[in-house]
Structures are given as C-alpha cells and as structure tokens.
Design an enzyme around this catalytic site. Structure first.
Site, PDB file in Angstrom:
ATOM      1  N   ASP A 207      -7.257   0.442 -10.450  1.00  0.00           N
ATOM      2  CA  ASP A 207      -5.860   0.061 -10.215  1.00  0.00           C
ATOM      3  C   ASP A 207      -4.950   0.988 -11.020  1.00  0.00           C
ATOM      4  O   ASP A 207      -5.228   1.313 -12.175  1.00  0.00           O
ATOM      5  CB  ASP A 207      -5.635  -1.406 -10.633  1.00  0.00           C
TER       6      ASP A 207
ATOM      7  N   HIS B 225      -7.782  -6.678  -0.408  1.00  0.00           N
ATOM      8  CA  HIS B 225      -8.467  -6.060  -1.545  1.00  0.00           C
ATOM      9  C   HIS B 225      -8.874  -7.127  -2.553  1.00  0.00           C
ATOM     10  O   HIS B 225      -8.178  -8.128  -2.737  1.00  0.00           O
ATOM     11  CB  HIS B 225      -7.590  -5.002  -2.221  1.00  0.00           C
TER      12      HIS B 225
HETATM   13  P1  5GP Z   1      -1.669  -7.064  -5.001  1.00  0.00           P
HETATM   14  O1  5GP Z   1      -0.444  -7.301  -5.824  1.00  0.00           O
HETATM   15  O2  5GP Z   1      -1.304  -6.717  -3.569  1.00  0.00           O
HETATM   16  O3  5GP Z   1      -2.719  -8.109  -5.099  1.00  0.00           O
HETATM   17  O4  5GP Z   1      -2.351  -5.781  -5.638  1.00  0.00           O
HETATM   18  C1  5GP Z   1      -1.976  -4.483  -5.354  1.00  0.00           C
HETATM   19  C2  5GP Z   1      -2.469  -3.647  -6.485  1.00  0.00           C
HETATM   20  O5  5GP Z   1      -2.454  -2.291  -6.073  1.00  0.00           O
HETATM   21  C3  5GP Z   1      -1.594  -3.728  -7.736  1.00  0.00           C
HETATM   22  O6  5GP Z   1      -2.368  -4.199  -8.825  1.00  0.00           O
HETATM   23  C4  5GP Z   1      -1.106  -2.292  -7.934  1.00  0.00           C
HETATM   24  O7  5GP Z   1      -1.057  -1.912  -9.292  1.00  0.00           O
HETATM   25  C5  5GP Z   1      -2.116  -1.490  -7.143  1.00  0.00           C
HETATM   26  N1  5GP Z   1      -1.577  -0.263  -6.585  1.00  0.00           N
HETATM   27  C6  5GP Z   1      -0.405  -0.126  -5.889  1.00  0.00           C
HETATM   28  N2  5GP Z   1      -0.250   1.147  -5.490  1.00  0.00           N
HETATM   29  C7  5GP Z   1      -1.345   1.824  -5.935  1.00  0.00           C
HETATM   30  C8  5GP Z   1      -1.737   3.194  -5.842  1.00  0.00           C
HETATM   31  O8  5GP Z   1      -1.066   4.050  -5.262  1.00  0.00           O
HETATM   32  N3  5GP Z   1      -2.927   3.523  -6.405  1.00  0.00           N
HETATM   33  C9  5GP Z   1      -3.712   2.603  -7.057  1.00  0.00           C
HETATM   34  N4  5GP Z   1      -4.859   3.049  -7.584  1.00  0.00           N
HETATM   35  N5  5GP Z   1      -3.354   1.307  -7.173  1.00  0.00           N
HETATM   36  C10 5GP Z   1      -2.182   0.932  -6.621  1.00  0.00           C
END
Ligand code: 5GP
Length: 113
Positions: A29, A99
């Site tokens: 992440d 994810h």
């Molecule tokens: P959600 O909030 O949708 O459950 O998790 C999305 C996750 O993706 C977040 O923890 C965020 O930090 C991560 N994330 C967002 N954009 C990117 C990116 O471009 N690269 C990586 N490696 N992680 C990302």
C-alpha cells in the site's frame, strides 16, 4: 470504471509488487497503516463484494489463499495478520477494484470486532 489498480496490474504505473500469479497481484500500500500493509487484488476488475457473482467464487477463494501465502512470505506466519475488505463508501472504500488489505508486523489497534 477503471481504477488505479488496473494501471498497476498493467504496469502502467509503478508499485512495489510482492506476489503474482496468473490471476492475482499483491503490492505494498502506498500509504501503509502498519509495518506490513499489502493489497491483494484480482487481475480481473470486480468493483467490490456487492458486484461479485457466483461465477467469481473461484477467484474469491484464490484471493483468500493468496493472502495467507503473502502473509507467510512476509514473515507473519507466527505473529498473525489482519485482513480488511472495505465495501462501499461508508466503509471507507476509495478504490473501486476489490482488494484485501493485509495488515501486520505489530500489535494492531484499534480492535473493532
Ligand atoms: P480502500 O480505502 O479502497 O479500502 O483502499 C485503497 C487503498 O489503496 C488505500 O489504502 C490507499 O493507500 C491505496 N492506494 C491508493 N492509490 C494507490 C496507488 O497508486 N498505489 C498503491 N500501492 N496503493 C494505493
């Protein structure tokens, strides 16, 4: 709609990839919330669990097994790890490509459930 994870899967933007199979990719992440914070994603785009179909049963199972394998490879086999799946905006989902968050490497707080 496409998300940033599709671009990572296609190697159009960089990521620290730690695990890959024909159907799954795992990468660190970008904004880690624990010493080990890895996202496990299916290469096929499924928006979230609400969008998953009966025909996705196999990939959903593969995701869970991949999470355990990645956690083992990251040295969390003894200490354990937490899996989080945010579904929808109220849960904090920001990237609409299913994810699993693997979190580990320290004692995790807060414990919500
Ligand atoms: P959600 O909030 O949708 O459950 O998790 C999305 C996750 O993706 C977040 O923890 C965020 O930090 C991560 N994330 C967002 N954009 C990117 C990116 O471009 N690269 C990586 N490696 N992680 C990302």
């Amino acid at each position: 709609m496409e998300s940033v994870f599709s671009k990572i899967i296609r190697r159009e933007i960089p990521a620290d990839i730690v695990y890959e199979t024909e159907s799954i990719l795992a990468f660190r992440d970008i904004s880690p919330q624990a010493p080990v914070h890895i996202l496990v994603v299916p290469k096929q785009s499924i928006r979230n669990l609400f969008a998953a179909q009966k025909s996705d049963q196999m990939i959903l199972g593969e995701l869970m097994l991949a999470a355990a394998e990645v956690a083992r490879q990251q040295g969390l086999g003894e200490s354990g790890f937490r899996l989080i799946v945010n579904n929808g905006e109220a849960a904090g989902q920001t990237v609409f490509h299913l994810h699993l968050h693997i979190l580990g490497g320290s004692v995790l707080t807060p414990r919500i459930v």
